[in-house]
Scaffold this motif. Structure first.
Motif, PDB file in Angstrom:
ATOM      1  N   GLY A 122       1.990   2.197  -3.255  1.00  0.00           N
ATOM      2  CA  GLY A 122       0.987   2.800  -4.047  1.00  0.00           C
ATOM      3  C   GLY A 122       0.279   1.862  -4.873  1.00  0.00           C
ATOM      4  N   ILE A 123      -0.194   0.692  -3.960  1.00  0.00           N
ATOM      5  CA  ILE A 123      -0.811  -0.590  -4.832  1.00  0.00           C
ATOM      6  C   ILE A 123      -1.852  -0.668  -3.826  1.00  0.00           C
ATOM      7  CG2 ILE A 123      -0.983  -2.619  -5.860  1.00  0.00           C
ATOM      8  CD1 ILE A 123       2.122  -2.704  -6.274  1.00  0.00           C
ATOM      9  N   ALA A 124      -3.279  -0.633  -4.152  1.00  0.00           N
ATOM     10  CA  ALA A 124      -4.512  -0.857  -3.349  1.00  0.00           C
ATOM     11  C   ALA A 124      -5.050  -1.710  -3.996  1.00  0.00           C
ATOM     12  CB  ALA A 124      -5.312   0.322  -3.394  1.00  0.00           C
ATOM     13  N   THR A 125      -5.562  -2.993  -3.249  1.00  0.00           N
ATOM     14  CA  THR A 125      -6.309  -3.823  -3.707  1.00  0.00           C
ATOM     15  C   THR A 125      -7.703  -4.033  -3.229  1.00  0.00           C
ATOM     16  OG1 THR A 125      -4.157  -4.862  -3.721  1.00  0.00           O
ATOM     17  CG2 THR A 125      -6.147  -6.419  -4.115  1.00  0.00           C
TER      18      THR A 125
ATOM     19  N   HIS B 295      -6.614   5.133  -0.327  1.00  0.00           N
ATOM     20  CA  HIS B 295      -5.038   5.283  -0.293  1.00  0.00           C
ATOM     21  C   HIS B 295      -4.633   5.921  -1.699  1.00  0.00           C
ATOM     22  CE1 HIS B 295      -4.359   1.936   2.454  1.00  0.00           C
ATOM     23  NE2 HIS B 295      -5.369   1.513   1.954  1.00  0.00           N
TER      24      HIS B 295
ATOM     25  N   MET C 298       0.682  -1.262   0.097  1.00  0.00           N
ATOM     26  CA  MET C 298      -0.056  -0.048   0.068  1.00  0.00           C
ATOM     27  C   MET C 298       0.879   1.179   0.052  1.00  0.00           C
ATOM     28  SD  MET C 298      -2.991  -0.873   2.498  1.00  0.00           S
ATOM     29  CE  MET C 298      -3.521  -2.608   2.786  1.00  0.00           C
TER      30      MET C 298
ATOM     31  N   ALA D 174      -3.333   5.519  -4.457  1.00  0.00           N
ATOM     32  CA  ALA D 174      -2.683   4.592  -5.200  1.00  0.00           C
ATOM     33  C   ALA D 174      -2.313   5.060  -6.725  1.00  0.00           C
ATOM     34  CB  ALA D 174      -3.513   3.510  -5.075  1.00  0.00           C
ATOM     35  N   ARG D 175      -1.124   4.233  -7.085  1.00  0.00           N
ATOM     36  CA  ARG D 175      -0.848   4.447  -8.520  1.00  0.00           C
ATOM     37  C   ARG D 175      -1.324   3.241  -9.235  1.00  0.00           C
ATOM     38  NH1 ARG D 175      -0.797   8.911  -9.738  1.00  0.00           N
ATOM     39  NH2 ARG D 175      -0.045   8.469 -11.582  1.00  0.00           N
TER      40      ARG D 175
ATOM     41  N   ILE E  16      -4.620   0.230  -8.976  1.00  0.00           N
ATOM     42  CA  ILE E  16      -5.755  -0.435  -8.197  1.00  0.00           C
ATOM     43  C   ILE E  16      -5.986  -1.624  -8.719  1.00  0.00           C
ATOM     44  CG2 ILE E  16      -8.055  -0.014  -7.398  1.00  0.00           C
ATOM     45  CD1 ILE E  16      -7.578   2.752  -7.007  1.00  0.00           C
TER      46      ILE E  16
ATOM     47  N   ALA F  90     -10.008   1.178  -1.418  1.00  0.00           N
ATOM     48  CA  ALA F  90      -9.005   1.059  -2.185  1.00  0.00           C
ATOM     49  C   ALA F  90      -8.526   2.642  -2.669  1.00  0.00           C
ATOM     50  CB  ALA F  90      -9.158   0.611  -3.522  1.00  0.00           C
TER      51      ALA F  90
END
Ligand SMILES: Nc1ncnc2c1ncn2[C@@H]1O[C@H](COP(=O)(O)OP(=O)(O)OP(=O)(O)O)[C@@H](O)[C@H]1O
Ligand SMILES: Nc1ncnc2c1ncn2[C@@H]1O[C@H](COP(=O)(O)OP(=O)(O)OP(=O)(O)O)[C@@H](O)[C@H]1O
Ligand SMILES: [Mg+2]
Ligand SMILES: [Mg+2]
Lengths: 320, 519, 335, 335
Positions: free
Chosen positions: B96-99, B174, B93, B176-177, B179, B171
Motif C-alpha cells: 500500500g505504498i505508492a511512490t 494503486h 506497492m 495506496a495507504r 503516497i 501512484a
C-alpha cells in the motif's frame, strides 16, 4: 553424405601392398579448414580413418578455424611441435603459401591438399582435385546430352558455391569453356554458399528467374540436396541436372533415376586418404610401388570423372 | 563539527493508532557515502508529512528504501504496526505504498494508460484489457483535473508537465495507504501546483498519508501538516508544525546556519551599454513567434511564463541549437547560427533537463565542468587535466559543491549539486552571456541562495544573463528587466522594479495587466 | 558533518576504478589460460625457447585484429558501431595488391591501403553523421558493398603480393620481436594517448556518453562522428597491410567476421556497447585473450567443433571472472 | 493549462505515428523494387501466372528468416540482442534430424527442434539476466558454442531428413499458398498480438524503453528478459523446422549469418537498436524488402559482386527514403 558417420570414409586397406608393412614411426600434422560442410568434413574423417590403418602413424590434428589467418596461427604452432610431415588443406593456397614455405624451411615436408600453393618451394607433394576439369566435365556432359536431344538454343542454369573462392571461379570457367564448344552459354548463374539451405534458396531464385530451363549444373552435391528440394518444391522437371563432387546421396539418386539429377562430376575427398598414405611414404623415404621412381612424385592431380546411371555402381564406394 | 544536538521534537510522539509508518535509526550506505545515517520518521494516517533537507540530505534515498528500491543496512521500519522491509518495489506497492519518483519514471513508447497501470495492468489471461485500462485511467485523470490528456496517447508526445500528471496517475492507480511524492512540483507551473494540492487534500481526507518532498518552503506551509528535517542523512528535527515553525528555524535545521536573505539585495541598474545579445523577430512555427529582445552586459533579463509557453525552445534557438524559421540572433554584433559559434562567441546555456541535456553522468565532476572549455586548457590538442582539475576545484568551492572534490562521477551527486556543476561549466569558460533555463529546479534553499548570489556576481562582473524560470518571485527578485511570454509571444516587458508578482501572474495566465494598473 | 560522513578525497584509499579492475580480471583470465596450457602440455612449456616463441606467435596473431579493435573501441566509445571493418580490410587489401598498385612499389601500396581505409571510413561517417543512418545499418550496407567491390576489383581471385618490402613486414624481427607486434604496440599506445590525453578523446567520450550534452557544450558532434569512422577506417587500412604481408596476398574474403571479433574484444575489455566508456588497454587485453584461446586449442589439437564449444564457455567464464573480481573488490572497499 | 498547450486529440488531424509512416516508406521501397523488376524484365512480368508465383516465392523465401526476425524484434525491443539465432537454428535443425530423433517421427522432430530452441534461449536469458553478461557477448559465445555442438552432433555431415511429413511442410499448399507462408503469417500475427495486446508485450516495451522505470513499477525485469530470449529461441526452433523441411536436410552450417539479416530487417522495420520501440509489421516488411531485393537480382542474373554493391546501396536508399517520407510528412502535418 549419410547420417551414419562410419559408412562415410574411403580408405585404402593396403591389402597386398608391400609399403603397408610398418616402418619407422611417423608423426603427421594435419590442418584443414573448419568443417561445416560435408566435403570438408569428409576430408578430415578420411584422413583420420586412413591414419588409423597404419600402426606407425600418429596423426596430429590442428584444425584451422574460420579463416586463413587462424590457419596460419595453427600452422605456426604445428611447426613448433616438429612433426615429421604436414598435410595441409589450406583455406586458400595463395594466402597460406608463406606458411608452407615456413614449414619447408623448418625441414618439415608439406603435402598440399586440393588448393595449390603458387610457390613450388612451399610443398613437397601436391595432390589436387581438378576444379577446372570438373567444370569441363559437367559442361561436356550437358552439351552432349542437349545436342543429342536436338535442343538448339538451350536455357542452362548454374548454381555455384561460395563465389569469393577461387575454386568456384575455376569450376565456372571450365563450365563456360566446355559449353562454348557446343555454342551454348549460361542463362543464369546464382552463387550459394556450399550449404543445403543456401542451395535451396539459390535454386528457388534461379527457377523463378528461368521459367523454362533445359539443363542445370550445381557445383556441389551437398548443397545439391537443397537444390533438389527446391526443384521438388517448385514442381519442375522439364530439365536435367548435373551435380558436383560425388556424394553418396547424389550417387544413390542417380542410380534410382527418380529425380532430375542425372549425373555428377567427381571431386572426391578420398584425396585426403591418399595424402595420408603418401605423406607416410615420404616421411619414411619410400616410393610408390607402381612407379619406378624411388620417391613419391611432386604433383598428383585427380581426374574429374562423370558419374551417370550406367557407371554409378562402380563409384558407389567413393561417395562420401 | 559535532553531531546535531538531539532535539526533544526528534522523539516520535504521535499516538499509536494514528501512526502508520515509523522509521527508527535507518541507515543506508553507498560506496563511500552514508546516505542515511540514522533517520527517524513517523507518519500519521491522513496527514501530509513534509521532508525537508538540502540537496544530498538523503530524502530520495529514504523514500527509495520505503519503496523497496534500496534496502536499509540497519534500522527498523514499522508499517501499520508490523515490521516492514520491502524486498522489491512490487512488495512495497502491495503493502500500500505508492511512490512518485523525483526523476520521471515513465516509458516513452507506452501510452498514458499503459504507463499508469504499468506492472499491474488489468488483464485477462495475459491479454491487456485496453478498454478497462483506458476508462480507469480516464477516471483518474479526471480526478486529477486533466481529463484532456487522452489515455491512448503516447507519453513520448507529452510535455513535461503532462508527464508529471501521468506519474501521479500511476501512484493513484494503486490502492495506496501512503503516497510518497518526491519533488512533484519541480516541473509544475503555478496553477498546476494548486491543482496538485487539491488532489493531496482529497487523498488525506480519505485517510491516506502523504509524504511530500519539496524545496519550496511556501508550498510546505501551504499543504504540509508536519515537517521532518534531514541533514546529512540524519533527522535533525521531527514533527515540527508545518505552518507555524519559523523559516529561520527550518533553514537552520537544514543547513546548520542561518540564511539571512534569499535574494541578494537589489542593486543599481547596470550601466547603459550597447546590447550584448540582440534577438530580432525570431520565429519557430508552432513554438514561438516574432520574439525580439536584448540583453546588455551586466544585465539580468528574466523571462516569466507558464510551462509550455515556448521559453525553452526560445533559449535553445538563441543558443543555436535549433534552427529558426525566421529572425536573427546577434551576439556582440556577430550572427549566431550554431552552438559552436555561440560557445565560441562566449555564450553558455544551462539547459532545462540537466541529466539528459547537460551531464555525462559517469564522468568525473571536473570533466563535466570543463566540457565546454577543455579545448581552452589544451595545448596543441593535448588536454591539461591538471589545469582543468585545479580550475574546477576553485569553481566547485565558489559554488559550495557538496560533497567537495571534483573526481567523483556526477551520477553520485544529488540533483541540486548536479545543477551547480552545469552552472559551473559556464563560469569556467569565460562566458559573456549566460542562458539559464530553470536554474534552481530541484535546488535546495541554501544552494539556491548561493546560486542567486553567483548569478548576481556574474552580472556585476559584466556577464549578461537571460533567465527563464517558472517561479515568478525568482524572476522578480533576480532580474533587472522582466519579459513575459505567453503562448509563444512576448507580451510584456518592464523593469523588474516596476512590476509585482500579481501583475506578472495575471499577465502569464490571462495575458492582460490587472485592471487599474498602468500598462 | 560532511567531513565525517565523507572522507575527503585525499584521505580516501586510492580506489581502483572499474576499468583497472576489469583489466586485472583479464590478466587473471590470461594467466588461467596459460596455466591450463602448462597443465595440458607440460612438455612444450618446459622448453623456454618454445615458450618465448609461443608468446610471440600469440602476439603476432593478435596484431592485425588488435589494430582493428583499437579503431573499433573509439567508434563504440563514441556511441557508434562499425560492422564494415572486415570488408574495409578486404577492399584495402585487394586494392593495394592489384597489378597497377603494386607497380608503384611498397610506398604506393601502403598509401593505397590507408587511403582506401580512410575513404571508406569517411563515407561511413558521412552517411551516419549527415545522412542520419543508424550506424548498424550504414556500416552493414558498407560491409556488403565493400566486399562486393573487393570481389569486383580482384575478379574474385586471390591476388599475390610480389612486393618484397611488403612481404617482409610479416617476417622482419627487431630485437627478436616481430615488426607486427611493434605496429600493434604503436597503434595501441597512440590510441591510448589519443583517448586519454587529447581533446579528440575527450570529445569522443562526450558524444558517446551524452550526445545532446556534448552538442549543447559546443562540440561539433557530426564532425567528431565522421572522424571516428575515419579513424576506424585508417586502422583497417593498417591492418590490411599487416594481413596482406602475412598472407603475401589479398582476397575479397579476407578478414572475414573481423567485425564480430573486434566488437567482442572491445566489449570484453570493458567498453560499453552503448557508448561513453571504454579503455584501449582493456580492448588489447580482450584481443590477447581471444588469440591465447586459439593458441591453447592449437597446442592441444582440439577439433574445431570442440574448440567452438569450449570457446563459448571460456568467453562466458572470462566475463564472469571479471565481474566476480569487480564485486569482491568493491566489497573490500566498502569495509 | 496543459489543455491549452496540447491541442485536444479530436481537433488534431489524425496523425500517423512514426511506425506507420516508416511502414508506408517500406511499402514505397517495395513498390519501387517491383517497378525496377518490371522495367528490367518486362517479359516475365507480363505473365500473370509468373507474377503470382513470384510473389509466393518471395514470401516463401522470407518465411523462415521472417519467423526469426519476429523473435529478434522482441529481444531488441526489450533492450537486448540475440546473435545466436543462426546457431540455434543449426543446432535445432541438426538435433531434430539425427537418426535417433527421426525414429520418433515428425512429432518427435518438431518437439525436439522447439525444445532445443527454447532450451538454448533459456540459457541465453539466464546468462544475461542472472549472470549479468552483456547480451552481445553472451549470445556471441552461444553462437560459437552452439555451432560447435551442432558440428559435433552431426559429425560435420549434412543430415538428410527422411521424414515425409516434415519434408512435406515445404511443399504443401493450402488454397494455392505455401504452408510456410501461413506459418510466417501466424507467427507474425501472434507476435503482433503478443506485443500490442498482452502484458508480456507491454512489459517488453517497458524494460527496453526504461529499465529503471520498469523495475520501479514492480516488473520482474530479469524474468521478462529470460522470457524474451526463450521466445527468440522458440522462433528459431520453428525456423529450424521450416528450413529443414525446405532443404530436406540440416547441417551445422545452416542459417549462416541469419543474425545479421534478422537484426537488419528489424532495424529497417523501425525497431530501435537501443530498445523500447519497434513494430512487428515493420520487421516483416524489412524481411520482405530483403527477399525482394534477392529476387530482383536473380531475375536479372546479377553477378554476386555486383549484387553486393547494389544491395549496399539499396539498403542505404531504403533507409533514406523512409527518413525522407517521415520528415516530409511531419512537415505536412505541421502546417
Ligand atoms: N546510487 C548511488 N550511489 C552512490 N551514492 C548515492 C547514490 N544515490 C544517492 N547517493 C548519495 O546519497 C546522498 C543522498 O542522495 P539523495 O538523492 O537521497 O539526496 P536528496 O536529499 O534527494 O537530494 P535532492 O534534494 O538534491 O534530490 C547523496 O550524497 C548522493 O550523492
Ligand atoms: N514532446 C512534445 N511534443 C509535442 N509538443 C510539445 C512537446 N514538448 C513541448 N511541446 C509544445 O511546445 C511548446 C513549448 O513547450 P515547453 O514546455 O518546452 O515550453 P517552456 O516555456 O519551455 O516550458 P517550461 O516552463 O517547461 O520551460 C508547447 O506548445 C508544447 O505543447
Ligand atoms: Mg532527491
Ligand atoms: Mg521548458
Amino acid at each position: 553424405t549419410s547420417n551414419n558417420p562410419t559408412e562415410n570414409t574411403q580408405v585404402n586397406t593396403n591389402e597386398g601392398n608391400d609399403n603397408a608393412a610398418p616402418g619407422e614411426k611417423v608423426v603427421i600434422g594435419f590442418s584443414a579448414p573448419a568443417a561445416d560442410h560435408g566435403w570438408i568434413g569428409a576430408i578430415t574423417s578420411n584422413a583420420k580413418a586412413q591414419a588409423g590403418q597404419y600402426s606407425d602413424v600418429e596423426l596430429k590434428l590442428t584444425e584451422a578455424g574460420a579463416d586463413a589467418a587462424t590457419q596460419r596461427a595453427a600452422i605456426a604452432t604445428l611447426i613448433a611441435e616438429k612433426p615429421n610431415i604436414i598435410v595441409m588443406l589450406p583455406y586458400d593456397g595463395k594466402e597460406l603459401n608463406a606458411a608452407g614455405i615456413q614449414a619447408m624451411q623448418a625441414g618439415i615436408p608439406v603435402v598440399n591438399l586440393d588448393r595449390a600453393f603458387p610457390s613450388a618451394a612451399a610443398y613437397r607433394l601436391q595432390i589436387k582435385g581438378d576444379n577446372y576439369g570438373m567444370g569441363l566435365a559437367a559442361g561436356a556432359y550437358i552439351g552432349a546430352q542437349l545436342k543429342a536431344k536436338g535442343v538448339s538454343s538451350p536455357v542452362i542454369g548454374e548454381i555455384a558455391g561460395i563465389d569469393s573462392l577461387e575454386l568456384t571461379q575455376e569450376r565456372s570457367q571450365g563450365f563456360t569453356t566446355a559449353l562454348a564448344v557446343y555454342g551454348f552459354k549460361v542463362a543464369n548463374r546464382r552463387a550459394a554458399d556450399f550449404t543445403v539451405n543456401g542451395g535451396q534458396q539459390a535454386a528457388t531464385d534461379l527457377l523463378q528467374a528461368l521459367p523454362k530451363m533445359d539443363a542445370l549444373w550445381n557445383h556441389d552435391d551437398d548443397q545439391g540436396i537443397g537444390v533438389l528440394a527446391a526443384i521438388d518444391q517448385a514442381k519442375r522437371s522439364e530439365f536435367f541436372m548435373v551435380g558436383g563432387a560425388g556424394s553418396k546421396a547424389a550417387i544413390d539418386t542417380i542410380t534410382k533415376d527418380d529425380k532430375v539429377l542425372k549425373a555428377t562430376v567427381t571431386y572426391s575427398p578420398s584425396m585426403a586418404s591418399s595424402a595420408i598414405s603418401l605423406a607416410r611414404l615420404i616421411a619414411q623415404g619410400k616410393g610408390m610401388s607402381d612407379l619406378v621412381e624411388l620417391q613419391v612424385p611432386k604433383e598428383i592431380m585427380l581426374s574429374s570423372e562423370t558419374i551417370t546411371k550406367e557407371n554409378a555402381a562402380q563409384y558407389a564406394k567413393l561417395g562420401f | 563539527m559535532t553531531a546535531p544536538e538531539p532535539e526533544e521534537s526528534a522523539v516520535p510522539q504521535g499516538t499509536e493508532d494514528q501512526v502508520v509508518l515509523r522509521l527508527h535509526d535507518v541507515v543506508k550506505i553507498f560506496p563511500g557515502v552514508r546516505a542515511l545515517d540514522g533517520v527517524q520518521l513517523e507518519v500519521r494516517a491522513g496527514e501530509v508529512h513534509c521532508l525537508l533537507g538540502q540537496n544530498g540530505a538523503g530524502k530520495s534515498t529514504l523514500i527509495k528504501v520505503l519503496a523497496g528500491v534500496h534496502h536499509a543496512d540497519a534500522g527498523e521500519i514499522t508499517w501499520r504496526g508490523e515490521p516492514f522491509a520491502p524486498g522489491t518495489p512490487q512488495a512495497a506497492m502491495r503493502a500500500g505504498i505508492a511512490t512518485i519518483y523525483q526523476e520521471l519514471d515513465l516509458v516513452d513508447d507506452l501510452s498514458v494508460a499503459e504507463n499508469a497501470f504499468l506492472g499491474h495492468e488489468p488483464s485477462l489471461f495475459g491479454f491487456t484489457r485496453r478498454r478497462v485500462t483506458a476508462s480507469r485511467t480516464r477516471e483518474i485523470l479526471a480526478r486529477l483535473g486533466h481529463a484532456e490528456i487522452s489515455p491512448r496517447r503516447l507519453v513520448r508526445s507529452l510535455p513535461a508537465a503532462a508527464k508529471q500528471v501521468v506519474s501521479m496517475a500511476r501512484a493513484l492507480s494503486h490502492d495506496a495507504r501512503l503516497i510518497v511524492m518526491d519533488e512533484p512540483s519541480a516541473v509544475l507551473a503555478h496553477d498546476e501546483v494548486a491543482n496538485l494540492f487539491r488532489i493531496i487534500r482529497e487523498l488525506t481526507a480519505q485517510g491516506i498519508a502523504v509524504i511530500y518532498i519539496s524545496h519550496r518552503l511556501d508550498e510546505i506551509r501551504d499543504i504540509g501538516d508536519r515537517v521532518t528535517v534531514l541533514k546529512d542523512g540524519r533527522t535533525t528535527a521531527a514533527n515540527l508544525p508545518a505552518r507555524t515553525t519559523p523559516t529561520r528555524e527550518l533553514v537552520g535545521k537544514m543547513t546548520g546556519r542561518s540564511i539571512e536573505y534569499v535574494f541578494p539585495p537589489g542593486r543599481d541598474a547596470p550601466p547603459e551599454e550597447d546590447p550584448l545579445l540582440v534577438v530580432e523577430n525570431l520565429t519557430r512555427s508552432g513554438e514561438f513567434a516574432d520574439v525580439s529582445l536584448t540583453v546588455r552586459p551586466g544585465e539580468i533579463v528574466g523571462i516569466a511564463g507558464l510551462v509550455g509557453s515556448g521559453r525553452s525552445e526560445l533559449l535553445e534557438t538563441i543558443f543555436g541549437a535549433r534552427r529558426p524559421d525566421a529572425g536573427t540572433v546577434k551576439l556582440a554584433g556577430k550572427p549566431v547560427r550554431s552552438v559552436e559559434a555561440a560557445v565560441r562567441g562566449g555564450m553558455g546555456m544551462a539547459p532545462e533537463e540537466r541529466k539528459s541535456q547537460a551531464l555525462l553522468l559517469d564522468e568525473p565532476i571536473f570533466k563535466n565542468m570543463t566540457l565546454a572549455s577543455f579545448t581552452k586548457f589544451a595545448k596543441v590538442g593535448f588536454t591539461d587535466t591538471g589545469g582543468e582539475r585545479a580550475a574546477s576545484e576553485r569553481t566547485a568551492k565558489s559554488l559550495e559543491l557538496r560533497p567537495p572534490g571534483v573526481i567523483r562521477p556526477v551520477r553520485t551527486l544529488s540533483g541540486g549539486n548536479q545543477q551547480k556543476v552545469v552552472v559551473g561549466r559556464w563560469l569556467l569558460g569565460g562566458t559573456r552571456l549566460l542562458l539559464l533555463d530553470e536554474p534552481t529546479r530541484g535546488v535546495d534553499v541554501g544552494a539556491r541562495a548561493e546560486l542567486y548570489q553567483v548569478i548576481r556576481d556574474l552580472a556585476e562582473r559584466g556577464v549578461g544573463v537571460l533567465l527563464v524560470s517558472s517561479e515568478v518571485p525568482e524572476v522578480l527578485g533576480l532580474a533587472d528587466r522582466v519579459l513575459v511570454m505567453r503562448e509563444g509571444h512576448m507580451i510584456h516587458e518592464s523593469p523588474a522594479a516596476e512590476i509585482d508578482e500579481d501583475t506578472v501572474l495575471n499577465l502569464v495566465m490571462a495575458g492582460s495587466l490587472l485592471e487599474g494598473e498602468p500598462a | 558533518m560532511i567531513t565525517e560522513t565523507l572522507p575527503a578525497e585525499k584521505r580516501e584509499p586510492r580506489r581502483l576504478d572499474e576499468g583497472t579492475i576489469r583489466n586485472l580480471g583479464l590478466i587473471g583470465v590470461l594467466v588461467l589460460l596459460v596455466i591450463i596450457g602448462i597443465i595440458t602440455r607440460p612438455e612444450l612449456y618446459s622448453d623456454p625457447a618454445w615458450v618465448r616463441n609461443n608468446i610471440l606467435v600469440i602476439l603476432q596473431q593478435a596484431s592485425a585484429i588488435g589494430v582493428v579493435t583499437v579503431g573499433m573501441t573509439f567508434v563504440i566509445i563514441g556511441g557508434g558501431i562499425d560492422l564494415s571493418v572486415g570488408a574495409i580490410i578486404a577492399l584495402a587489401g585487394v586494392w593495394c595488391t592489384t597489378v597497377a598498385t603494386q607497380s608503384f612499389g611498397a610506398a604506393g601500396m601502403i598509401f593505397t591501403a590507408l587511403m582506401v581505409g580512410i575513404g571508406v571510413g569517411l563515407v561511413n561517417g558521412l552517411l551516419i553523421a549527415y545522412g542520419k543512418l543508424v550506424p548498424f545499418i550504414a556500416t552493414l550496407a558498407m560491409l556488403v558493398a565493400a566486399r562486393g567491390l573487393a570481389a569486383q576489383i580482384s575478379d574474385k581471385q586471390t591476388q599475390i603480393s610480389t612486393n618484397e618490402t611488403i612481404n617482409a613486414i610479416a617476417t622482419t624481427r627487431i630485437f627478436g620481436i616481430p615488426l607486427l607486434v611493434y605496429i600493434l604496440a604503436a597503434v595501441a599506445a597512440a590510441g591510448w594517448v589519443l583517448l586519454n590525453r587529447t581533446t579528440f578523446g575527450r570529445r569522443t567520450v562526450a558524444i558517446g556518453g551524452n550526445e545532446e550534452a556534448a552538442r549543447l557544450a559546443g562540440i561539433n558532434v557530426k564532425r567528431q562522428t565522421v572522424l571516428l569512422y575515419v579513424l576506424s577506417g585508417l586502422c583497417c587500412g593498417i591492418a590490411a597491410i599487416m594481413l596482406t604481408s602475412q598472407a603475401t596476398s589479398a582476397q575479397a574474403g579476407m578478414a572475414n567476421l573481423y567485425e564480430l571479433d573486434a566488437i567482442a574484444a572491445a566489449i570484453i575489455g570493458g567498453t560499453l556497447l552503448s557508448g561513453g566508456r571504454g579503455t584501449i588497454v582493456g580492448a588489447v587485453f580482450g584481443v590477447l585473450v581471444f588469440s591465447t584461446i586459439t593458441n591453447l586449442f592449437a597446442i592441444n589439437n582440439l577439433e574445431t567443433e570442440v574448440q567452438n564449444m569450449v570457446k563459448g564457455g571460456i568467453i562466458v567464464a572470462a566475463v564472469l571472472i571479471q565481474q566476480f573480481r569487480y564485486q569482491s573488490l568493491t566489497q573490500l572497499f566498502k569495509k
